[in-house]
Design an enzyme around this catalytic site. Sequence first.
Site, short mmCIF file in Angstrom:
data_model
loop_
_atom_site.label_atom_id
_atom_site.label_comp_id
_atom_site.label_asym_id
_atom_site.label_seq_id
_atom_site.Cartn_x
_atom_site.Cartn_y
_atom_site.Cartn_z
N GLY A 72 4.76 -11.35 7.20
CA GLY A 72 3.87 -10.75 6.22
C GLY A 72 2.41 -11.13 6.34
O GLY A 72 1.54 -10.37 5.92
N GLY A 75 -1.82 -9.52 9.76
CA GLY A 75 -2.38 -8.21 9.45
C GLY A 75 -2.50 -7.91 7.96
O GLY A 75 -2.99 -6.86 7.57
N HIS A 76 -2.07 -8.82 7.10
CA HIS A 76 -2.13 -8.61 5.64
C HIS A 76 -2.92 -9.75 5.01
O HIS A 76 -2.34 -10.63 4.40
CB HIS A 76 -0.72 -8.54 5.06
CG HIS A 76 -0.68 -8.08 3.63
ND1 HIS A 76 -0.70 -8.95 2.56
CD2 HIS A 76 -0.62 -6.85 3.09
CE1 HIS A 76 -0.64 -8.27 1.43
NE2 HIS A 76 -0.58 -6.98 1.73
N PHE A 77 -4.09 -9.86 5.14
CA PHE A 77 -5.13 -8.99 5.70
C PHE A 77 -5.89 -9.79 6.74
O PHE A 77 -6.01 -11.01 6.59
CB PHE A 77 -6.08 -8.52 4.59
CG PHE A 77 -5.39 -7.69 3.55
CD1 PHE A 77 -5.21 -6.33 3.77
CD2 PHE A 77 -4.88 -8.24 2.40
CE1 PHE A 77 -4.58 -5.54 2.82
CE2 PHE A 77 -4.24 -7.45 1.46
CZ PHE A 77 -4.09 -6.11 1.66
N VAL A 82 -2.85 -12.90 2.96
CA VAL A 82 -2.22 -13.04 1.65
C VAL A 82 -0.76 -12.59 1.80
O VAL A 82 -0.49 -11.55 2.40
CB VAL A 82 -2.95 -12.18 0.59
CG1 VAL A 82 -2.24 -12.26 -0.75
CG2 VAL A 82 -4.40 -12.60 0.45
#
Length: 170
Positions: A72, A75-77, A82
Amino acid sequence: MSIEGDVEGLARSLRRRRLCSPEAPRLELGTAEVERMLPHRGAMRLVDAVEAFDPRSRSLRARTWLGAEALGFDGHFPDQPVFPGVLQVEMAGQAGLCLGWLIDDSRDGPVDVRVLKIHHATFLAPIEPDTLVTIEAQALDHDGLTGLLAGQLWREEVLCSTAIVEVYFV
């Protein structure tokens, strides 16, 4: 099981009280025991250990370490990772599966459930990489066919998220 009218009041109460008392009986269940309770493996197993279980309040406290490589974050973000809210709800649900297993300890494998509805989810503070997350879960209702679970995710004394989830027992 209908809680539609009570959801807002219940959701507000989740922001004011811990689901699992600090005085709850200690219980040290590590990865091997958690994997007996959960069907999830690899990056999708979001509970590392169970540290307390209170059969009277039907609640537990669990924990997991979310390193920078955890599912998760990539890329998040970018430049501000987060932990995704949907995975926070999943984490609370997995703690709920462990709770169901401890409440009915006659099981010899994972509790088989399907999510029916997420009645409520609130995201109050971000969970960043390299964080120890404490997960608290409480069984609110169970009629043999469906169950209702409340969950909280904590970063030390900071409440990060809450969820109320209804499941169907397969």
